[in-house]
Design an enzyme around this catalytic site. Sequence first.
Site, short mmCIF file in Angstrom:
data_model
loop_
_atom_site.label_atom_id
_atom_site.label_comp_id
_atom_site.label_asym_id
_atom_site.label_seq_id
_atom_site.Cartn_x
_atom_site.Cartn_y
_atom_site.Cartn_z
N LYS A 1 14.80 56.07 82.09
CA LYS A 1 15.35 56.62 83.34
C LYS A 1 16.82 56.21 83.43
O LYS A 1 17.14 55.15 83.97
CB LYS A 1 14.58 56.08 84.54
CG LYS A 1 13.09 56.49 84.56
CD LYS A 1 12.33 55.85 85.72
CE LYS A 1 10.90 56.35 85.79
NZ LYS A 1 10.10 55.69 86.84
N LYS B 1 16.82 58.09 91.55
CA LYS B 1 16.28 57.20 92.60
C LYS B 1 16.69 55.76 92.38
O LYS B 1 16.64 54.94 93.30
CB LYS B 1 14.77 57.36 92.75
CG LYS B 1 13.93 57.04 91.51
CD LYS B 1 13.65 55.57 91.29
CE LYS B 1 13.03 55.32 89.94
NZ LYS B 1 12.95 53.90 89.56
N SER C 1 10.77 46.35 92.04
CA SER C 1 11.82 47.18 91.46
C SER C 1 13.08 46.36 91.21
O SER C 1 13.60 45.70 92.12
CB SER C 1 12.15 48.35 92.39
OG SER C 1 13.46 48.83 92.11
N ARG C 2 13.58 46.43 89.97
CA ARG C 2 14.79 45.68 89.63
C ARG C 2 16.00 46.23 90.37
O ARG C 2 16.91 45.50 90.75
CB ARG C 2 15.04 45.69 88.11
CG ARG C 2 14.12 44.81 87.29
CD ARG C 2 12.80 45.42 86.98
NE ARG C 2 12.87 46.75 86.46
CZ ARG C 2 12.88 47.07 85.16
NH1 ARG C 2 12.83 46.13 84.27
NH2 ARG C 2 12.88 48.33 84.77
N ASN C 3 16.02 47.56 90.56
CA ASN C 3 17.16 48.17 91.26
C ASN C 3 17.17 47.74 92.74
O ASN C 3 18.22 47.39 93.28
CB ASN C 3 17.08 49.68 91.12
CG ASN C 3 17.35 50.10 89.69
OD1 ASN C 3 18.48 50.01 89.23
ND2 ASN C 3 16.32 50.51 88.97
N ASP D 1 8.40 58.59 93.20
CA ASP D 1 9.08 57.46 92.58
C ASP D 1 10.13 56.85 93.52
O ASP D 1 10.37 55.64 93.52
CB ASP D 1 9.72 57.92 91.26
CG ASP D 1 9.92 56.76 90.29
OD1 ASP D 1 9.56 55.62 90.63
OD2 ASP D 1 10.45 57.01 89.19
N ARG E 1 13.71 46.00 67.84
CA ARG E 1 14.74 45.65 66.85
C ARG E 1 14.34 44.41 66.04
O ARG E 1 14.91 44.15 65.01
CB ARG E 1 16.08 45.44 67.54
CG ARG E 1 16.70 46.77 67.97
CD ARG E 1 17.92 46.57 68.83
NE ARG E 1 17.58 46.05 70.14
CZ ARG E 1 18.44 45.90 71.14
NH1 ARG E 1 19.70 46.21 70.97
NH2 ARG E 1 18.04 45.43 72.31
N1 NAD Z 1 9.81 48.56 83.98
C1 NAD Z 1 9.37 49.59 84.64
O1 NAD Z 1 8.60 49.44 85.59
C2 NAD Z 1 9.79 50.97 84.24
C3 NAD Z 1 8.98 52.03 84.63
C4 NAD Z 1 9.37 53.32 84.30
C5 NAD Z 1 10.53 53.53 83.56
N2 NAD Z 1 11.29 52.48 83.19
C6 NAD Z 1 12.50 52.77 82.41
O2 NAD Z 1 12.25 52.40 81.06
C7 NAD Z 1 13.46 51.94 80.44
C8 NAD Z 1 13.23 50.54 79.87
O3 NAD Z 1 12.93 49.71 80.99
P1 NAD Z 1 12.26 48.27 80.81
O4 NAD Z 1 11.77 47.90 82.14
O5 NAD Z 1 11.31 48.23 79.68
O6 NAD Z 1 13.55 47.43 80.46
P2 NAD Z 1 13.61 46.08 79.65
O7 NAD Z 1 14.96 45.52 79.93
O8 NAD Z 1 12.41 45.25 79.94
O9 NAD Z 1 13.51 46.56 78.14
C9 NAD Z 1 14.48 47.42 77.56
C10 NAD Z 1 14.12 47.57 76.12
O10 NAD Z 1 15.07 48.44 75.49
C11 NAD Z 1 15.41 47.86 74.26
N3 NAD Z 1 16.69 48.32 73.78
C12 NAD Z 1 17.87 48.39 74.43
N4 NAD Z 1 18.82 48.86 73.61
C13 NAD Z 1 18.22 49.09 72.42
C14 NAD Z 1 18.66 49.55 71.16
N5 NAD Z 1 19.95 49.87 70.95
N6 NAD Z 1 17.76 49.65 70.16
C15 NAD Z 1 16.48 49.32 70.36
N7 NAD Z 1 15.99 48.87 71.53
C16 NAD Z 1 16.87 48.75 72.53
C17 NAD Z 1 15.42 46.36 74.54
O11 NAD Z 1 15.35 45.61 73.36
C18 NAD Z 1 14.14 46.24 75.37
O12 NAD Z 1 13.00 46.15 74.56
C19 NAD Z 1 14.53 52.01 81.52
O13 NAD Z 1 15.23 53.21 81.40
C20 NAD Z 1 13.72 52.00 82.82
O14 NAD Z 1 14.39 52.63 83.89
C21 NAD Z 1 10.94 51.20 83.50
O1 G3P Z 2 12.24 48.24 88.27
P1 G3P Z 2 12.98 49.55 88.41
O2 G3P Z 2 13.86 49.60 89.62
O3 G3P Z 2 13.64 49.95 87.14
O4 G3P Z 2 11.86 50.68 88.70
C1 G3P Z 2 10.81 50.82 87.79
C2 G3P Z 2 10.25 52.22 87.80
O5 G3P Z 2 11.26 53.17 87.55
C3 G3P Z 2 9.50 52.58 89.06
O6 G3P Z 2 8.88 53.82 88.90
#
Ligand code: NAD
Ligand code: G3P
Length: 308
Positions: free
Chosen positions: A84, A167, A230-232, A220, A36
Amino acid sequence: MKSDVKNVTIIGSGAWGSALATLVQTNQHHVQIWSRQSQLSLAEMVSNSDAIVSAVSIKGVRTIAEKLQTAKLQPNAVLVSATKGLEPVTRQTPSQIWRSLIPDHPLVVLSGPNLSKEIMMGQPAATVVASTDASAAQFIQNIFASRNFRVYTNSDPIGVELGGTLKNVIAIAVGACDGLNLGTNAKSALITRSLIEIIRVGVYFGAQPETFWGLSGLGDLLATCNSNLSRNYQVGYAIAQGKSLEEAITNVQGTAEGVNTANVLIEISDREKINVPVSRYVYRLLQGEITLQQAVEGLMERDLKPEN
Ligand SMILES: NC(=O)c1ccc[n+]([C@@H]2O[C@H](COP(=O)([O-])OP(=O)(O)OC[C@H]3O[C@@H](n4cnc5c(N)ncnc54)[C@H](O)[C@@H]3O)[C@@H](O)[C@H]2O)c1
Ligand SMILES: O=P(O)(O)OC[C@H](O)CO
């Protein structure tokens, strides 16, 4: 430089978007990240993209998909959903949102045991790219696969997506289990019984049960329930240490999707009468309806039943 360099746009500059961009760059494709804060509009940025990867949290998916609906994309551009989560109100998965808003581009779901910090450190990992369009899945497989990142194709996108989404609720339970020091037997029982309830929900969504035994399901679940990256998991652990949900969420770096997913999942399970006891206790705990001790007792004291 490789001769088949692709143009890839990653949407979302959070932990996952950044890790995915690094993977694409490793293979010497041209990658750009849109957030953004970007100077260019999303429409300008994606105009020349062969692949558009959404790595925003669930709350951003619909807004992003709506923006892309009116953008002029390359005719063969492949959309990739790496989120996710479940959308409140509509109760849709990210791929369902993408499919409904942009039906005429191939859609691939990318999900697996992928803790972004480990991937950023170059540690080996594997993932799944799933689509009903096999050539689109192979296209994305080739963009991401490298020495340190093994990518499998799969033809069950909804199953792959739900493994990664559901998960997150279980990781909260297991983080709490570890935070209370309940032991390895308890943790093993919790993870194994949770997989059964994940499959029940998956089948309701039309997923194939066997998908959940693979990387995006069991894989996973194990990664997320065994890592304090893992944040969760961190949310559950913090609650077991006496923190409020608000404190737990504040202390986590980035998005813990499991909190919102628990709410949506319980709405679905109430409406469809799907038995999800572990997720339901997580939901009740997060709602402040019960204490963690009551959740443990409640799970252990349920009616006795056959395993299958
Ligand atoms: N971090 C991991 O290890 C990981 C791995 C696999 C999947 N995921 C999944 O990926 C997704 C993002 O996770 P993350 O770890 O990057 O989270 P994060 O909090 O680090 O980043 C989230 C991103 O989404 C953006 N966002 C949110 N609302 C938005 C909007 N309306 N318009 C544009 N951008 C927007 C935020 O600005 C940010 O860049 C989640 O669904 C998470 O479950 C994360
Ligand atoms: O940090 P979490 O709990 O969002 O997990 C990150 C990924 O989904 C792991 O595969």
